[in-house]
Design a protein around this motif. Structure first.
Motif, PDB file in Angstrom:
ATOM      1  N   ASP A  29       0.778  -1.150   0.043  1.00  0.00           N
ATOM      2  CA  ASP A  29       0.066  -0.043  -0.044  1.00  0.00           C
ATOM      3  C   ASP A  29       1.009   1.179  -0.083  1.00  0.00           C
ATOM      4  O   ASP A  29       1.927   1.363   0.566  1.00  0.00           O
ATOM      5  N   GLY A  30       0.467   2.285  -0.809  1.00  0.00           N
ATOM      6  CA  GLY A  30       1.143   3.352  -0.595  1.00  0.00           C
ATOM      7  C   GLY A  30       2.693   3.666  -1.249  1.00  0.00           C
ATOM      8  O   GLY A  30       3.505   4.619  -0.672  1.00  0.00           O
ATOM      9  N   GLU A  31       2.948   2.755  -2.136  1.00  0.00           N
ATOM     10  CA  GLU A  31       4.384   2.531  -2.465  1.00  0.00           C
ATOM     11  C   GLU A  31       4.691   3.699  -3.628  1.00  0.00           C
ATOM     12  O   GLU A  31       5.855   3.936  -3.904  1.00  0.00           O
ATOM     13  N   PHE A  32       3.927   4.185  -4.176  1.00  0.00           N
ATOM     14  CA  PHE A  32       4.001   5.172  -5.315  1.00  0.00           C
ATOM     15  C   PHE A  32       3.392   6.425  -5.212  1.00  0.00           C
ATOM     16  O   PHE A  32       2.457   6.784  -4.670  1.00  0.00           O
ATOM     17  N   ASP A  33       4.185   7.431  -5.996  1.00  0.00           N
ATOM     18  CA  ASP A  33       3.725   8.953  -6.254  1.00  0.00           C
ATOM     19  C   ASP A  33       2.601   8.937  -7.266  1.00  0.00           C
ATOM     20  O   ASP A  33       1.615   9.957  -7.282  1.00  0.00           O
ATOM     21  N   ALA A  34       2.760   7.972  -8.253  1.00  0.00           N
ATOM     22  CA  ALA A  34       1.966   8.196  -9.504  1.00  0.00           C
ATOM     23  C   ALA A  34       1.922   7.044 -10.362  1.00  0.00           C
ATOM     24  O   ALA A  34       2.706   6.094 -10.076  1.00  0.00           O
ATOM     25  N   LEU A  90      -1.151   3.844  -4.414  1.00  0.00           N
ATOM     26  CA  LEU A  90      -0.651   5.142  -4.429  1.00  0.00           C
ATOM     27  C   LEU A  90      -0.605   5.934  -2.812  1.00  0.00           C
ATOM     28  O   LEU A  90      -1.403   5.421  -2.115  1.00  0.00           O
ATOM     29  N   LYS A  91       0.444   6.641  -2.829  1.00  0.00           N
ATOM     30  CA  LYS A  91       0.634   7.555  -1.496  1.00  0.00           C
ATOM     31  C   LYS A  91      -0.770   8.570  -1.473  1.00  0.00           C
ATOM     32  O   LYS A  91      -1.302   8.870  -2.637  1.00  0.00           O
ATOM     33  N   PRO A  92      -1.449   8.649  -0.335  1.00  0.00           N
ATOM     34  CA  PRO A  92      -2.415   9.739  -0.309  1.00  0.00           C
ATOM     35  C   PRO A  92      -1.828  11.160  -1.135  1.00  0.00           C
ATOM     36  O   PRO A  92      -0.571  11.397  -1.058  1.00  0.00           O
ATOM     37  N   GLY A  93      -3.051  11.602  -1.851  1.00  0.00           N
ATOM     38  CA  GLY A  93      -2.416  12.684  -2.812  1.00  0.00           C
ATOM     39  C   GLY A  93      -1.903  12.293  -4.148  1.00  0.00           C
ATOM     40  O   GLY A  93      -1.569  13.320  -4.923  1.00  0.00           O
ATOM     41  N   GLY A  94      -1.369  10.987  -4.299  1.00  0.00           N
ATOM     42  CA  GLY A  94      -0.847  10.585  -5.528  1.00  0.00           C
ATOM     43  C   GLY A  94      -1.888  10.503  -6.713  1.00  0.00           C
ATOM     44  O   GLY A  94      -3.165  10.668  -6.729  1.00  0.00           O
ATOM     45  N   GLY A 100      -6.868  11.129 -12.241  1.00  0.00           N
ATOM     46  CA  GLY A 100      -7.576  11.224 -11.070  1.00  0.00           C
ATOM     47  C   GLY A 100      -6.453  11.209 -10.004  1.00  0.00           C
ATOM     48  O   GLY A 100      -5.256  11.041 -10.097  1.00  0.00           O
ATOM     49  N   ALA A 101      -6.921  12.021  -8.899  1.00  0.00           N
ATOM     50  CA  ALA A 101      -6.054  12.175  -7.809  1.00  0.00           C
ATOM     51  C   ALA A 101      -6.664  11.365  -6.477  1.00  0.00           C
ATOM     52  O   ALA A 101      -7.992  11.614  -6.503  1.00  0.00           O
ATOM     53  N   LYS A 102      -5.888  11.062  -5.807  1.00  0.00           N
ATOM     54  CA  LYS A 102      -6.441  10.123  -4.396  1.00  0.00           C
ATOM     55  C   LYS A 102      -6.265  11.246  -3.482  1.00  0.00           C
ATOM     56  O   LYS A 102      -5.394  12.099  -3.279  1.00  0.00           O
ATOM     57  N   ALA A 103      -7.245  11.173  -2.630  1.00  0.00           N
ATOM     58  CA  ALA A 103      -7.648  11.917  -1.532  1.00  0.00           C
ATOM     59  C   ALA A 103      -6.293  12.241  -0.712  1.00  0.00           C
ATOM     60  O   ALA A 103      -5.821  11.050  -0.414  1.00  0.00           O
ATOM     61  N   SER A 104      -5.812  13.358  -0.261  1.00  0.00           N
ATOM     62  CA  SER A 104      -4.693  13.160   0.476  1.00  0.00           C
ATOM     63  C   SER A 104      -4.732  12.931   1.850  1.00  0.00           C
ATOM     64  O   SER A 104      -3.634  12.798   2.605  1.00  0.00           O
ATOM     65  N   ASN A 105      -5.983  12.623   2.295  1.00  0.00           N
ATOM     66  CA  ASN A 105      -6.455  12.227   3.633  1.00  0.00           C
ATOM     67  C   ASN A 105      -6.602  10.812   3.687  1.00  0.00           C
ATOM     68  O   ASN A 105      -6.789  10.022   4.512  1.00  0.00           O
ATOM     69  N   SER A 106      -6.424  10.080   2.402  1.00  0.00           N
ATOM     70  CA  SER A 106      -6.996   8.483   2.351  1.00  0.00           C
ATOM     71  C   SER A 106      -5.811   7.761   2.158  1.00  0.00           C
ATOM     72  O   SER A 106      -4.847   8.066   1.363  1.00  0.00           O
ATOM     73  N   SER A 107      -5.527   6.563   3.058  1.00  0.00           N
ATOM     74  CA  SER A 107      -4.447   5.911   2.767  1.00  0.00           C
ATOM     75  C   SER A 107      -4.972   4.761   1.832  1.00  0.00           C
ATOM     76  O   SER A 107      -5.945   4.603   1.441  1.00  0.00           O
ATOM     77  N   GLY A 108      -4.140   3.801   1.256  1.00  0.00           N
ATOM     78  CA  GLY A 108      -4.321   2.890   0.334  1.00  0.00           C
ATOM     79  C   GLY A 108      -5.465   1.762   0.959  1.00  0.00           C
ATOM     80  O   GLY A 108      -6.050   1.206   0.374  1.00  0.00           O
TER      81      GLY A 108
END
Ligand SMILES: C[S@@+](CC[C@H](N)C(=O)[O-])C[C@H]1O[C@@H](n2cnc3c(N)ncnc32)[C@H](O)[C@@H]1O
Length: 287
Positions: A119-124, A148-152, A265-273
């Motif tokens: 989970d959350g390994e990549f920026d994009a 994706l990381k939050p905000g990715g 698309g952008a992943k919300a910056s407060n949501s974890s994978g």
């Protein structure tokens, strides 16, 4: 042809798709970059994904690695490519070594619908001309969100369709050539939204598809001639079927039934994978 739901049918489809793009046919007709718009469109996606040094990108369905290598060189980012095809991975790895970027670009065999990353390994995440071939698009979109990381950000470029396609484009070959299961752009947006992405950009690139189809038709005639002159060997090549399909594709593009688009698309910056994975639900009305 309907979306395969049985695991063995889905696995067969993915293998056929990987085999097609590893074949001499694909090399002859498409070169090494297997999507409309080539690296120009890849660069555009890279800009929107805000790639740069220190950023980590996942290229899902990376094919022969042309985009991954280009993005690492152009933006200075680190790239991991994943593809279903073992041969594609071997060729992409060799291409990265030859390009002198093997310290920042690597390739792994895997399935877009169940990615072998934490989970959350990549920026994009980037996925070019392949999302439309995935039998379980919801699972793939959820996986993009999870890794994706939050905000990715995720950037897709893909074939889109409006309305029914002609019979020639509803075959198994058309499916694995990315045509038969193309969806309206709104459906791609819905898949991303259900995987907890906010859709930021949608941009049509129909001219890129029209140019690619024209180029394929020209190269098909050239390839047929070379086979007749015994300058090249393409065992089992069915030029009549391929030409019929290419003609139908050109017609569908002209009529606006088949198009090409970029969607970011952008992943919300407060949501974890983990959160995105948990909230993922089956999308009503979308197979
Ligand atoms: C049209 S090619 C696009 C390749 C590359 N993205 C490019 O634009 O050059 C489609 C690719 O999707 C890969 N593919 C198909 N299904 C896949 C899956 N479930 N997981 C990973 N890769 C897959 C195929 O092996 C093939 O390399």
């Amino acid at each position: 042809m309907t979306t395969p739901t049985r695991p063995e049918e889905a696995a067969m489809l993915k293998s056929c798709c990987a085999n097609l793009y590893e074949s001499d046919w694909a090399r002859l007709l498409l070169g090494d970059s297997f999507h409309p718009g080539g690296l120009t469109l890849t660069e555009r996606l890279g800009t929107w994904l805000e790639l740069g040094p220190g950023r980590r990108l996942l290229d899902v369905a990376s094919g022969k690695g042309a985009s991954a290598i280009f993005l690492a060189q152009r933006f200075g980012c680190e790239v991991v490519g994943v593809d279903y095809g073992a041969q594609a991975i071997a060729e992409a790895t060799l291409a990265a070594e030859r390009a002198g970027v093997a310290d920042r670009v690597c390739f792994k065999q895997g399935d877009a619908e169940s990615l072998l990353f934490d989970d959350g390994e990549f920026d994009a995440v980037i996925c070019e001309c392949a999302f439309c071939t995935f039998p379980d698009k919801q699972a793939a979109a959820a996986e993009f969100a999870r890794v994706l990381k939050p905000g990715g950000r995720v950037g897709l470029s893909d074939l889109t369709r409006s309305g029914a396609l002609p019979e020639e484009l509803d075959s198994l070959l058309a499916w694995i050539a990315c045509l038969a299961d193309a969806r309206p752009i709104d459906e791609y947006a819905a898949y991303l939204q259900y995987a907890a992405f906010t859709v930021e950009r949608i941009e049509p690139h129909d001219h890129a598809l029209a140019n690619m189809v024209t180029s394929i038709r020209t190269k098909l005639l050239g390839a047929e001639l070379m086979v007749k002159l015994k300058q090249v060997d393409l065992p089992g090549a069915d030029f009549e079927q391929a030409k019929r399909m290419a003609r139908a594709a050109a017609e569908a593009v002209r009529e606006g039934k088949l198009s090409y688009a970029i969607i970011v698309g952008a992943k919300a910056s407060n949501s974890s994978g983990f959160f995105a994975g948990l909230t993922f639900q089956r999308l009503e009305g979308v197979k």
